[in-house]
Design a protein around this motif. Structure first.
Motif: not given
Length: 799
Positions: A483-488, A492-494, A626-629, A642-645
């Protein structure tokens, strides 16, 4: 006398500077290539030389047969340890269970480092004879202990005393540093063992390992041994061969055969085919050894060709020497002295070339080779090398030139003879046969690499990133982090999986399904995944449907790949069940809900393995995928990730891999071999061209007056060029006809090692022939056109 020989040799070489430069330059290049290849081969052959007992250390391997196909590998069951200790202890000096090389987060104060190492039993440091710099050799005695490599200790503690310090592992438990050992050198196994921890500690923290204590079918472990002083590896292998087969009925159907795989073979002879050892990297040692020998031979051929080509110019010198009493052996010594002087100069230049190219060669070959200045053996070999090369390069010219009859020479009736140039022609043919064969071999190697690279991968590896999740800190946080990574906005998918995208970490059997043939022994690649796995990889569903969080029943669902569909013999797979054949403690049946496109997870040169993707209901993931934007740059995305991590895992280092980079590593070995072959081929061609250039120059000089007469009588530049070029082109054409069948036979055999390989087509050989002819024309044309454009007055004024 020898001093006089050298003095005359020096004068002759200095007098003919162009000829000398070509000779020394060609020989220097050939010797430089041979030196570099020799150092590379020495590095390959001394792999694991750091371990003093490498001829008595081995790893326990086993071969198992599935449906008449035998597979071989180092994975063994945990109960084997007790069986060997109880019944065969006299055969071993040390017996050590070990984990695979794994990553752990090591923390001290504010520092947290991700390092790789092994959990091994107490005898490991003694068996490997590690060089203990601080602390005790028996550093794995205590359950909560750790031994660190020198570089890791420095990185963690700086100038502080490491012994007795407490290190936090994966933010899960603490261990105390009991020893610091010297970093294991690059060209050795265990060189990536940056730490060692007790085997029992890993067992204590992993429930599945404790449960495997009596499970003979769980081949998830590895074992290293040092045999007893009074026996041999072959004898011990014969003794333990059928231990697993005799002690466990459940696995006896696979005919498990144990054997000791000696450390000296781990690196160079690690390939097995249907249970038989069939070589490995040793083929590259032979390949480059042959290349080095041929490149040096090409350089020696240049020397012989140019020396004999100049025979008429030196005929009077030989005639005068013989008439005033020189013996043939004295003349031979004179010419060999010239050869020795040329080779000595060439060797000095070759050493300089090697020193200048060493860093580049190390980068290219992924080695850490250094020039062996302090090795007495190297310099002894070099002296022998110089003498042998001088003998090989100078023997034919010495014997040929010293055979002239003084009467014929001094009367002016000496003629080289109708067939005097035949040996030179044979040598030119040999040179270009080797060069054309090298060209063909390099083209095929690179074509095979590109063939595998262009093979459909089955998923979209571009823009896909994987993050290891080995720490307990990740447990139970997948949904939150997704949820955190998608919201960042960076992802786009994980998904999460138990294996990396580019590898298979687990294989399983012991299943039943509708239509399974009687006696069929299955071996399935097993990956546990979260429901978003196919979406995050852009993995195509070719039949049925994907996992869905909306269906609670999907917790017992599976996806299979196309190869598994054929392998299992299923016609309408959707809705069929995979049932556990364990009658005592069966797991719930697994329902097939979909078939996915084959994806390459192992070698791109091998067929795709039959795979099963299982809904991860136990949280056994080891990686986030993780599929990047795509609408943002990779650097922007990674900075956000990295900041979310760091917000959620502030005490862990941020680690990640781009999947396309990890996939690219699968071609690394072949690409290095192809690149090195290309470089050596280019040098071989250059050496051959130097010789051809020298011969053309000499022929043009020898026929100066003839060319002058022809030009006076109306010959054009093309006529003269054609006259000087056609003989050399004929020789190259002959070389091509010899090289093509040899290359076809050798390279076709090489390609058979790859189940997925290119087909040898005619255009490959045509391209090599055209290339060889073009190179020859370019080389010959310079001197031919120069001679054709010369003023005939100058060449005829003395007539």
């Amino acid at each position: 006398m020898f001093k006089n020989y050298l003095k005359i040799a020096w004068r002759n070489l200095w007098k003919n500077k162009g000829y000398t430069a070509i000779n020394i330059g060609g020989l220097a290049l050939g010797m430089a290539v041979t030196l570099i290849i020799g150092l590379w081969i020495q590095d390959e052959l001394t792999h694991n030389g750091y371990f003093k007992n490498n001829n008595r250390i081995a790893q326990v391997f086993q071969s198992q047969t599935f449906n008449q196909e035998t597979s071989t590998g180092p994975a063994i069951p945990r109960p084997l340890e007790k069986a060997l200790r109880d019944g065969y202890a006299d055969n071993f000096k040390h017996l050590v269970m070990s984990s695979w090389n794994i990553s752990r987060y090591l923390g001290y104060k504010e520092k947290s480092l991700s390092k790789t190492g092994n959990f091994m039993q107490r005898e490991a440091p003694e068996m490997l004879e590690l060089n203990i710099l601080k602390g005790e050799k028996d550093g794995l005695r205590e359950l909560n202990s750790v031994m660190l490599s020198e570089s890791v200790a420095k990185a963690l503690f700086g100038d502080e005393e490491p012994i007795g310090k407490t290190v936090e592992v994966n933010n899960q438990y603490d261990v105390m540093v009991t020893a610091v050992y010297e970093d294991i050198p690059f060209n050795n196994s265990f060189n990536d063992a940056e730490f060692l921890m007790p085997w029992d500690k890993l067992v204590a923290t992993q429930e599945w390992m404790r449960n495997a204590i009596d499970h003979w079918g769980n081949n998830s472990f590895q074992m290293f041994v040092q045999i007893a002083d009074n026996t041999t590896i072959e004898k011990v292998t014969a003794t333990i061969k059928d231990v697993k087969k005799n002690l466990n009925e459940d696995t006896a159907e696979f005919n498990p055969q144990l054997f000791l795989f000696p450390m000296k073979d781990w690196y160079l002879r690690s390939s097995f085919e249907n249970g038989k050892q069939v070589g490995g990297r040793i083929k590259y040692v032979w390949l480059f050894g042959i290349i080095g020998a041929f490149v040096l031979l090409l350089a020696c051929i240049n020397f012989m060709n140019l020396s004999t080509a100049r025979s008429e110019k030196r005929a009077k010198e030989v005639g005068i020497r013989k008439s005033i009493g020189s013996q043939r052996n004295q003349l031979i010594n004179q010419f060999l002295s010239e050869s020795f002087l040329v080779v000595l100069f060439a060797f000095i230049i070759a050493v300089v070339i090697v020193l200048l190219s060493m860093n580049g060669f190390n980068d290219l070959s992924k080695k850490e080779i250094s020039f062996p200045w302090g090795s007495g053996i190297f310099w002894l070999i070099s002296v022998v090398f110089i003498l042998l090369t001088a003998l090989v390069a100078g023997s034919y010219p010495a014997l040929y030139l010293s055979s002239f009859r003084p009467v014929d020479v001094l009367k002016g009736t000496f003629k080289a003879g109708k067939h005097a140039g035949l040996p030179r022609k044979i040598l030119v043919v040999l040179q270009f046969t080797v060069s054309v064969a090298f060209i063909i071999g390099t083209i095929i190697v690179m074509q095979q690499i590109n063939h595998a690279k262009n093979r459909p991968v089955g998923y979209d590896k571009e823009g896909l990133v994987q993050i290891p999740t080995f720490s307990e800190d990740f447990a139970g946080k997948y949904d939150l982090m997704r949820s955190e990574f998608l919201n960042s906005g960076a992802v786009i998918e994980m998904s999460a999986s138990s294996s990396p995208t580019t590898q298979i970490w687990s294989n399983r059997g012991g299943f039943e399904w509708e239509g399974k043939p009687e006696g069929f022994q299955e071996d399935l690649a097993w990956t546990e995944v979260t429901p978003e796995y196919a979406k995050s990889l852009n993995l195509k569903i070719v039949e049925g449907r994907d996992f869905s969080r909306e269906f609670a029943s999907d917790s017992n669902a599976i996806l299979i790949n196309q190869t598994a569909l054929k392998y299992m013999g299923l016609v309408d797979p959707i809705g069929k069940f995979l049932k556990d054949d364990d009658e005592e403690d069966p797991e719930p049946p697994l329902k097939i809900i979909g078939v996915v496109e084959d994806m390459i997870t192992q070698s791109p040169y091998e067929p795709v393995k039959q795979g099963v993707y299982v809904f991860d209901k136990h949280g056994n993931s080891s990686f986030y995928n993780m599929r990047l934007n795509p609408n943002q740059s990779a650097s922007q995305n990674m900075a956000i990730i990295e900041s979310v991590f760091k917000e959620h895992f502030p005490n862990l280092p941020f680690q990640y891999d781009f999947v396309d980079d990890k996939y690219g590593e699968k071609f690394a070995a072949e690409e290095r071999i192809g690149t090195l072959s290309g470089v050596f081929t280019a040098l071989a061609i250059l050496i051959s061209c130097l010789g051809l250039f020298g011969l053309t120059s000499f022929v043009a000089e020898q026929r100066t007056k003839e060319i002058g007469v022809r030009k006076v009588l109306g010959a054009t530049v093309f006529n003269v060029w054609n006259m000087l070029s056609k003989d050399f082109l004929k020789l190259v054409v002959i070389s091509c006809f010899i090289a093509i069948p040899i290359s076809y036979y050798v390279m076709n055999g090489w390609l058979q090692d790859y189940p997925y390989h290119v087909i040898l087509e005619w255009w490959i050989f045509a391209l090599a022939v055209i290339g060889a002819l073009a190179i020859t024309i370019l080389t010959v044309s310079f001197q031919a056109i120069k001679a054709a454009n010369a003023n005939p007055v100058k060449s005829l004024r003395t007539e």
